[in-house]
Design a protein around this motif. Structure first.
Motif, PDB file in Angstrom:
ATOM      1  N   GLN A 199       0.654  -1.508  -0.076  1.00 57.23           N
ATOM      2  CA  GLN A 199      -0.001   0.086   0.015  1.00 57.23           C
ATOM      3  C   GLN A 199       0.602   1.139   0.024  1.00 57.23           C
ATOM      4  O   GLN A 199       0.590   2.303  -0.609  1.00 57.23           O
ATOM      5  N   THR A 200       1.715   1.309   0.790  1.00 53.13           N
ATOM      6  CA  THR A 200       2.717   2.231   0.891  1.00 53.13           C
ATOM      7  C   THR A 200       3.566   2.576  -0.462  1.00 53.13           C
ATOM      8  O   THR A 200       3.861   3.719  -0.996  1.00 53.13           O
ATOM      9  N   ARG A 201       4.043   1.475  -1.049  1.00 56.09           N
ATOM     10  CA  ARG A 201       4.706   1.633  -2.642  1.00 56.09           C
ATOM     11  C   ARG A 201       3.607   2.273  -3.511  1.00 56.09           C
ATOM     12  O   ARG A 201       4.148   3.102  -4.361  1.00 56.09           O
ATOM     13  N   LEU A 202       2.129   1.714  -3.428  1.00 53.63           N
ATOM     14  CA  LEU A 202       1.255   2.585  -4.204  1.00 53.63           C
ATOM     15  C   LEU A 202       1.168   3.815  -4.033  1.00 53.63           C
ATOM     16  O   LEU A 202       1.053   4.724  -5.089  1.00 53.63           O
ATOM     17  N   ILE A 203       1.295   4.221  -2.799  1.00 56.26           N
ATOM     18  CA  ILE A 203       0.734   5.501  -2.581  1.00 56.26           C
ATOM     19  C   ILE A 203       1.961   6.672  -2.969  1.00 56.26           C
ATOM     20  O   ILE A 203       1.828   7.564  -3.826  1.00 56.26           O
ATOM     21  N   ASN A 204       3.112   6.016  -2.857  1.00 55.26           N
ATOM     22  CA  ASN A 204       4.408   6.724  -3.383  1.00 55.26           C
ATOM     23  C   ASN A 204       4.307   6.839  -4.788  1.00 55.26           C
ATOM     24  O   ASN A 204       4.720   8.077  -5.377  1.00 55.26           O
ATOM     25  N   ARG A 205       4.005   5.840  -5.468  1.00 53.22           N
ATOM     26  CA  ARG A 205       4.113   5.729  -6.901  1.00 53.22           C
ATOM     27  C   ARG A 205       2.940   6.743  -7.683  1.00 53.22           C
ATOM     28  O   ARG A 205       3.353   7.469  -8.531  1.00 53.22           O
ATOM     29  N   VAL A 206       1.864   7.054  -7.097  1.00 52.94           N
ATOM     30  CA  VAL A 206       0.771   7.803  -7.344  1.00 52.94           C
ATOM     31  C   VAL A 206       1.378   9.355  -7.158  1.00 52.94           C
ATOM     32  O   VAL A 206       0.948  10.328  -7.887  1.00 52.94           O
ATOM     33  N   ARG A 207       1.964   9.578  -5.955  1.00 55.01           N
ATOM     34  CA  ARG A 207       2.419  10.911  -5.575  1.00 55.01           C
ATOM     35  C   ARG A 207       3.658  11.239  -6.524  1.00 55.01           C
ATOM     36  O   ARG A 207       3.443  12.363  -7.062  1.00 55.01           O
ATOM     37  N   TYR A 208       4.341  10.452  -6.964  1.00 49.34           N
ATOM     38  CA  TYR A 208       5.423  10.942  -7.911  1.00 49.34           C
ATOM     39  C   TYR A 208       4.875  11.228  -9.253  1.00 49.34           C
ATOM     40  O   TYR A 208       5.449  11.885 -10.021  1.00 49.34           O
ATOM     41  N   ARG A 209       3.808  10.221  -9.600  1.00 42.81           N
ATOM     42  CA  ARG A 209       3.093  10.420 -11.044  1.00 42.81           C
ATOM     43  C   ARG A 209       2.605  11.833 -10.991  1.00 42.81           C
ATOM     44  O   ARG A 209       2.627  12.673 -11.991  1.00 42.81           O
ATOM     45  N   LEU A 210       1.905  12.263  -9.882  1.00 42.04           N
ATOM     46  CA  LEU A 210       1.048  13.318  -9.863  1.00 42.04           C
ATOM     47  C   LEU A 210       2.104  14.632  -9.642  1.00 42.04           C
ATOM     48  O   LEU A 210       1.528  15.793 -10.482  1.00 42.04           O
ATOM     49  N   ARG A 211       3.183  14.273  -9.051  1.00 34.84           N
ATOM     50  CA  ARG A 211       4.123  15.353  -9.031  1.00 34.84           C
ATOM     51  C   ARG A 211       4.799  15.941 -10.495  1.00 34.84           C
ATOM     52  O   ARG A 211       5.044  16.998 -10.561  1.00 34.84           O
ATOM     53  N   GLU A 212       4.414  15.096 -11.356  1.00 33.29           N
ATOM     54  CA  GLU A 212       4.867  15.374 -12.911  1.00 33.29           C
ATOM     55  C   GLU A 212       4.045  16.663 -13.364  1.00 33.29           C
ATOM     56  O   GLU A 212       4.394  17.391 -14.417  1.00 33.29           O
ATOM     57  N   TYR A 213       2.923  16.502 -12.811  1.00 35.25           N
ATOM     58  CA  TYR A 213       1.658  17.548 -13.280  1.00 35.25           C
ATOM     59  C   TYR A 213       1.399  18.566 -12.199  1.00 35.25           C
ATOM     60  O   TYR A 213       0.612  19.147 -12.069  1.00 35.25           O
ATOM     61  N   GLU A 214       2.693  18.708 -11.534  1.00 31.46           N
ATOM     62  CA  GLU A 214       2.632  19.799 -10.498  1.00 31.46           C
ATOM     63  C   GLU A 214       1.424  19.721  -9.297  1.00 31.46           C
ATOM     64  O   GLU A 214       0.844  20.703  -8.601  1.00 31.46           O
ATOM     65  N   ILE A 215       1.063  18.576  -9.148  1.00 27.26           N
ATOM     66  CA  ILE A 215       0.027  18.316  -8.081  1.00 27.26           C
ATOM     67  C   ILE A 215       0.774  17.557  -6.834  1.00 27.26           C
ATOM     68  O   ILE A 215       1.089  16.445  -7.099  1.00 27.26           O
ATOM     69  N   ARG A 216       0.991  18.341  -5.839  1.00 26.52           N
ATOM     70  CA  ARG A 216       1.724  17.885  -4.855  1.00 26.52           C
ATOM     71  C   ARG A 216       0.937  17.387  -3.413  1.00 26.52           C
ATOM     72  O   ARG A 216       0.090  18.139  -3.254  1.00 26.52           O
ATOM     73  N   LEU A 217       1.126  16.128  -3.134  1.00 29.03           N
ATOM     74  CA  LEU A 217       0.137  15.735  -2.063  1.00 29.03           C
ATOM     75  C   LEU A 217       1.233  15.096  -0.923  1.00 29.03           C
ATOM     76  O   LEU A 217       2.255  14.492  -1.209  1.00 29.03           O
ATOM     77  N   GLN A 218       0.553  15.048   0.332  1.00 30.01           N
ATOM     78  CA  GLN A 218       1.305  14.416   1.583  1.00 30.01           C
ATOM     79  C   GLN A 218       0.859  13.038   1.584  1.00 30.01           C
ATOM     80  O   GLN A 218      -0.179  12.616   0.994  1.00 30.01           O
ATOM     81  N   LYS A 219       1.962  12.440   1.943  1.00 29.84           N
ATOM     82  CA  LYS A 219       1.742  10.706   1.957  1.00 29.84           C
ATOM     83  C   LYS A 219       0.419  10.557   2.696  1.00 29.84           C
ATOM     84  O   LYS A 219      -0.296   9.502   2.240  1.00 29.84           O
ATOM     85  N   ARG A 220       0.441  11.064   3.836  1.00 32.75           N
ATOM     86  CA  ARG A 220      -0.772  10.864   4.774  1.00 32.75           C
ATOM     87  C   ARG A 220      -2.365  11.179   4.073  1.00 32.75           C
ATOM     88  O   ARG A 220      -3.272  10.539   4.331  1.00 32.75           O
ATOM     89  N   SER A 221      -2.095  12.121   3.133  1.00 26.91           N
ATOM     90  CA  SER A 221      -3.503  12.394   2.754  1.00 26.91           C
ATOM     91  C   SER A 221      -4.009  11.442   1.782  1.00 26.91           C
ATOM     92  O   SER A 221      -5.447  11.394   1.299  1.00 26.91           O
ATOM     93  N   LEU A 222      -3.250  10.273   1.321  1.00 23.67           N
ATOM     94  CA  LEU A 222      -3.699   9.361   0.202  1.00 23.67           C
ATOM     95  C   LEU A 222      -3.996   7.999   0.955  1.00 23.67           C
ATOM     96  O   LEU A 222      -4.301   7.012   0.527  1.00 23.67           O
ATOM     97  N   LYS A 223      -4.219   8.124   2.289  1.00 20.58           N
ATOM     98  CA  LYS A 223      -4.413   6.991   3.215  1.00 20.58           C
ATOM     99  C   LYS A 223      -5.954   6.689   3.083  1.00 20.58           C
ATOM    100  O   LYS A 223      -6.553   5.767   3.814  1.00 20.58           O
ATOM    101  N   LYS A 224      -6.882   7.763   2.666  1.00 21.30           N
ATOM    102  CA  LYS A 224      -8.207   7.585   2.570  1.00 21.30           C
ATOM    103  C   LYS A 224      -8.818   7.435   1.311  1.00 21.30           C
ATOM    104  O   LYS A 224      -8.340   8.418   0.543  1.00 21.30           O
TER     105      LYS A 224
END
Length: 368
Positions: free
Chosen positions: A147-172
């Motif tokens: 689950q943690t790896r999946l969250i990190n993967r989507v955060r890095y993908r979104l960062r390419e589109y200048e969408i920055r998120l905290q890891k904790r925010s994607l636990k819901k």
């Protein structure tokens, strides 16, 4: 050969076990090799090998190194009435520091140590209930890691589109849905597809984690001894279901097998690494970290939970932490607090009494 074996009273066998093939080396009471060879790592092969030795022999003793398959074949051997000594490789310098490392040599060395009775202290062999709990706790940890790896993967993908998120925010899952709604299927079809598929993976993992946690609790409550231990540990500040079940999975039903709290700390790798020379103590350089890293991580999280807690029963531990932090810094104090919580858990189980905040001692632990 069979006639010779029939005259023997005791046999000593060293096993170097691997996923496909295992090497076995057997000595008699005089230390002479009477049988050795490689067999398939299957229950049928193990039973066939030892059934040839059992006739006319009063006792067979086996030494085997700890590994992923060890406990599975310990059950097979013990079912045949064979005594098993499980060895921690890291604590067995005779093999760990050997210049010649082959399967045959490792099995031979184990057999010789067993025959001479010079093996290190044996590793605890969990009973079926303990083994099930260990398996479920490990499975849950692997699901959380995925689950943690999946969250990190989507955060890095979104960062390419200048969408920055905290890891904790994607636990819901609700946050995932909000993010997906903000991605236009027509303007960014590839990103929309990726995030939607990863959201489904996240939903599946969350469901699997909850299901596994339910099975863990069910196993705890069905086992009378584990149920009592679990209830007692719930009174300790900072630790919850995950830390408690991981703790129980490692210590098993009998906390008494650890003769002191220092033995438990050593088992978890929480003891300070002390340096001495010429009879003088040169200080310590952190903890040994030789035990289970997962349980140390859980107790570190428990220490953080205690420091954030507003509950009255956590105040003595918070003051204890501050006493060390002022003199030695927050890093040393945090490690000391995690060790303190583990020590309290040990005391709660050993004395069969709930946590009592008034008993928290102000005496600083050695190495803190």
């Amino acid at each position: 050969m069979n006639h010779f074996i029939e005259k023997l009273r005791k046999l000593y066998c060293g096993i170097d076990i691997h996923s496909r093939r295992s090497y076995l080396y057997v000595l008699n009471e005089e230390g002479e090799c009477i049988k050795s060879g490689e067999i398939d790592t299957t229950e049928q092969s193990f039973r066939a090998f030892f059934e040839e030795l059992i006739d006319g022999v009063t006792d067979i003793f086996v030494a085997i190194e700890i590994g992923s398959l060890t406990f599975r074949y310990c059950d097979v051997l013990r079912d045949m009435g064979i005594s098993v000594h499980v060895v921690n490789t890291l604590k067995n310098a005779y093999i760990a520091k050997s210049m010649k490392k082959t399967d045959k040599e490792d099995a031979r060395r184990l057999a010789i140590q067993l025959w001479k009775d010079i093996l290190p202290e044996p590793v605890h062999i969990p009973d079926p209930s303990e083994h099930q709990l260990r398996t479920l706790v490990s499975h849950r940890a692997n699901l959380v890691k995925s689950q943690t790896r999946l969250i990190n993967r989507v955060r890095y993908r979104l960062r390419e589109y200048e969408i920055r998120l905290q890891k904790r925010s994607l636990k819901k899952i609700s946050k995932w849905e909000v993010i997906l709604e903000g991605i236009s299927p027509s303007d960014q079809p590839l990103l929309h597809l990726e995030v939607s598929q990863m959201m489904e993976q996240f939903r599946t993992l969350r469901s699997q984690i909850r299901e596994t946690e339910a099975k863990i609790l069910n196993l705890i409550h069905q086992d009378p001894e584990f149920n009592i231990m679990y209830t007692l540990l719930l009174t300790v500040p900072g630790i919850g279901m995950i830390t408690i079940t991981a703790f129980l999975a490692l210590v098993g039903h009998q906390i008494e097998r650890f003769k002191s709290v220092r033995k438990l700390a050593s088992y978890f790798g929480q003891c300070p690494r002390v340096r001495e020379s010429g009879g003088k103590t040169l200080g310590s350089s952190g903890i040994t970290k030789q035990g289970n890293s997962r349980i140390r991580g859980y107790f570190t999280q428990a220490a953080l939970a205690v420091l954030r807690s507003k509950k009255e029963n956590a105040i003595p531990l918070q003051l204890w932490y501050e006493n060390i932090r002022r003199r030695k810094g927050w890093k040393v104090a945090r490690v000391a607090l995690s060790r303190k919580i583990a020590a309290i858990s040990y005391g709660v189980l050993k004395h069969r009494q709930p946590y009592d905040p008034s008993l928290v001692t102000w005496k600083e632990e050695k190495g803190a």
